[in-house]
Design an enzyme around this catalytic site. Structure first.
Site, PDB file in Angstrom:
ATOM      1  N   ASP A 318       0.813  -1.221   0.000  1.00  0.00           N
ATOM      2  CA  ASP A 318       0.000   0.000   0.000  1.00  0.00           C
ATOM      3  C   ASP A 318       0.846   1.271   0.000  1.00  0.00           C
ATOM      4  O   ASP A 318       0.317   2.372  -0.169  1.00  0.00           O
ATOM      5  CB  ASP A 318      -0.926   0.014   1.220  1.00  0.00           C
ATOM      6  CG  ASP A 318      -1.972  -1.096   1.130  1.00  0.00           C
ATOM      7  OD1 ASP A 318      -2.326  -1.488   0.009  1.00  0.00           O
ATOM      8  OD2 ASP A 318      -2.420  -1.571   2.190  1.00  0.00           O
ATOM      9  N   ARG A 349      -3.330   1.739  -9.466  1.00  0.00           N
ATOM     10  CA  ARG A 349      -2.347   2.637  -8.843  1.00  0.00           C
ATOM     11  C   ARG A 349      -1.096   2.841  -9.693  1.00  0.00           C
ATOM     12  O   ARG A 349      -0.385   3.836  -9.502  1.00  0.00           O
ATOM     13  CB  ARG A 349      -1.983   2.157  -7.436  1.00  0.00           C
ATOM     14  CG  ARG A 349      -3.126   2.373  -6.467  1.00  0.00           C
ATOM     15  CD  ARG A 349      -2.774   1.975  -5.039  1.00  0.00           C
ATOM     16  NE  ARG A 349      -3.885   2.316  -4.161  1.00  0.00           N
ATOM     17  CZ  ARG A 349      -4.094   1.800  -2.965  1.00  0.00           C
ATOM     18  NH1 ARG A 349      -3.259   0.890  -2.487  1.00  0.00           N
ATOM     19  NH2 ARG A 349      -5.129   2.188  -2.238  1.00  0.00           N
TER      20      ARG A 349
HETATM   21  C1  S3P Z   1      -4.923  -5.979   3.403  1.00  0.00           C
HETATM   22  C2  S3P Z   1      -4.178  -6.653   2.487  1.00  0.00           C
HETATM   23  C3  S3P Z   1      -3.630  -6.032   1.271  1.00  0.00           C
HETATM   24  C4  S3P Z   1      -3.666  -4.515   1.353  1.00  0.00           C
HETATM   25  C5  S3P Z   1      -4.964  -4.001   1.881  1.00  0.00           C
HETATM   26  C6  S3P Z   1      -5.219  -4.542   3.268  1.00  0.00           C
HETATM   27  C7  S3P Z   1      -5.418  -6.706   4.587  1.00  0.00           C
HETATM   28  O1  S3P Z   1      -4.409  -6.427   0.160  1.00  0.00           O
HETATM   29  O2  S3P Z   1      -3.404  -3.954   0.094  1.00  0.00           O
HETATM   30  O3  S3P Z   1      -4.955  -2.596   1.941  1.00  0.00           O
HETATM   31  O4  S3P Z   1      -5.822  -6.053   5.583  1.00  0.00           O
HETATM   32  O5  S3P Z   1      -5.418  -7.929   4.558  1.00  0.00           O
HETATM   33  P1  S3P Z   1      -4.168  -7.831  -0.608  1.00  0.00           P
HETATM   34  O6  S3P Z   1      -4.553  -8.915   0.327  1.00  0.00           O
HETATM   35  O7  S3P Z   1      -5.070  -7.775  -1.800  1.00  0.00           O
HETATM   36  O8  S3P Z   1      -2.713  -7.854  -0.962  1.00  0.00           O
END
Ligand code: S3P
Length: 432
Positions: A318, A349
């Site tokens: 992120d 992004r």
């Molecule tokens: C998150 C996992 C990430 C991240 C998201 C929050 C989480 O996504 O980008 O903002 O809390 O498990 P992905 O699981 O798609 O990588």
């Protein structure tokens, strides 16, 4: 709402950024499956996490709020009740994907939808493995896009390889696994954030973790989960914006208090150090099972371009937009690859960062799975689009601080999704 951010003298002081979004989501979702009342201190009150609170209330869970503390009255692993309307997941991918894992093993029917951005995001990565567990799921585009319906069923355990190293997918399968017959295993090529595993272990779930060539989580049918008391630390993904600001604005010195430094989350800070930034973890300590530190960041005039590869991405997924912002101020090339997941976040992004960097005068090359930034570059300033993506809005606000004529950000109020106080906090640490 449009916001303009312009050049400042320096960034100074101390800041406790809002609490971690990932842990806050889990502190409602997982404790609602416990037998009894859990207490969550410093729960993040932002767009996405309030969506989770609303959704779990609609699923029959009593959630009391008192200042920064919430109480979740857990009703057990299968204690949810059928919602009488469609569940609105807003902008939140985490709420949606983890809740799919919850609902697949309940005994009722439910439907979920979300905003324009969320309805474009891929859900097949969760619904397909859940279907392999015998889940009864349907939805748009063959069950891969919201709106999605779930009719609860008796699940069975599976072995699943989490190719994309997505913590949301891993978490959904683990949660479903607790309500499934037999054993469920999830393996990952690179370890993604492990808050679900950690919290479930804390709650006494039958879950084991092994780390070798691959990271493996095994979960058995759970009888019950114990309620817990947790305190949520500050979010490293939010702290990243202010760390970036202190690194690139001359004369800055900023202490970011009580930030989560779990190794699955602090990749951004480690990469800043690799670039030659002055970043120090002070007062390192443990807080309800997670490591936290006060992060002291100072202006760093001699940044060098570095490489970000696939293996680096999960621990800073992120933070890549704001990392790209820092890279414009580093000498030489910064090459980001293996980050195609960025194309399916709240916005594309990669496209958003590349277009916006070009708009403010930066020379950047777009790659299918990343970008190349050649620094050090002058930031002229201009107009950028947040694409209604909170992390894009905040990343380009930070770039505004070193711009010649200021940066105007379209729809900057979307920052409320993870960080409602962002612009006030920015005001509080700038010296003009
Ligand atoms: C998150 C996992 C990430 C991240 C998201 C929050 C989480 O996504 O980008 O903002 O809390 O498990 P992905 O699981 O798609 O990588």
């Amino acid at each position: 709402m449009e916001k303009e951010v312009s050049r400042v003298k320096r960034i100074v002081g101390e800041l406790r950024v809002p609490s971690d979004k990932s842990i806050s989501h889990r502190s409602v979702i997982l404790t609602s499956m416990a037998d009894g009342i859990s207490t969550v201190k410093n729960f993040l009150k932002a767009g996405d996490t309030l969506t989770t609170v609303n959704v779990y209330r609609k699923l029959g869970i009593k959630i009391e709020e008192n200042g920064g503390v919430i109480k979740v009255h857990g009703k057990g692993l299968k204690g949810f009740t059928e919602p009488d309307d469609i569940l609105d997941m807003g902008n939140s991918g985490t709420t949606t994907r983890l809740t799919l894992g919850v609902l697949a093993g309940q005994e009722f029917f439910s439907v979920m939808t979300g905003d324009e951005s969320l309805r474009r995001r891929p859900m097949g990565r969760v619904t397909q493995p859940l279907k392999n567990m015998n889940a009864d799921i349907d939805g748009r585009n063959d069950g891969t896009l919201l709106p999605i319906s779930v009719r609860g069923s008796q699940l069975k355990g599976i072995s699943f390889f989490n190719q994309k190293a997505s913590a949301q997918v891993k978490s959904a399968i683990i949660i479903a696994g607790m309500n499934a017959e037999g054993e469920t295993t999830v393996e990952e090529p690179f370890k993604s954030r492990d808050h679900t595993e950690k919290m479930l272990q804390f709650m006494g779930a039958p879950i084991t973790v092994s780390e070798g060539d691959v990271y493996r989580v095994t979960v058995k049918t759970a009888e019950k989960l114990n309620p817990i008391d947790v305190e949520v630390p500050a979010d490293p993904s939010s702290a990243a914006f202010f760390a970036a600001a202190a690194v690139i604005v001359p004369g800055s010195s900023l202490i970011l208090k009580e930030v989560l430094i779990n190794p699955t989350r602090d990749g951004f800070f480690r990469k800043l150090k690799e670039m030659g930034a002055d970043v120090k973890y002070e007062n390192v300590r443990e807080k309800t099972g997670e490591m936290v530190a006060d992060i002291h960041v100072r202006y760093s005039p001699d940044l060098r371009g570095i490489k970000i590869e696939k293996k680096d991405v999960p621990s800073m997924v992120d933070e890549i937009p704001v990392f790209a912002v820092v890279a414009t101020q580093a000498e030489g090339e910064t090459v980001i690859t293996g980050a195609s997941e960025l194309r399916v976040k709240e916005s594309d992004r990669i496209k958003a960062v590349v277009k916006n960097l070009r708009n403010v005068g930066v020379d950047v090359e777009e790659l299918e799975d990343g970008m190349i930034i050649r620094g050090k570059q002058r930031i002229k300033g201009g107009y950028v689009d947040s694409y209604k993506d909170h992390r894009i809005a905040m990343a380009f606000s930070i770039l505004g601080l070193v711009s010649e004529s200021g940066i105007k950000i379209k729809d900057a109020d979307c920052a409320y999704i993870s960080y409602p106080e962002f612009f006030e906090h920015l005001q509080s640490v700038v010296e003009r």
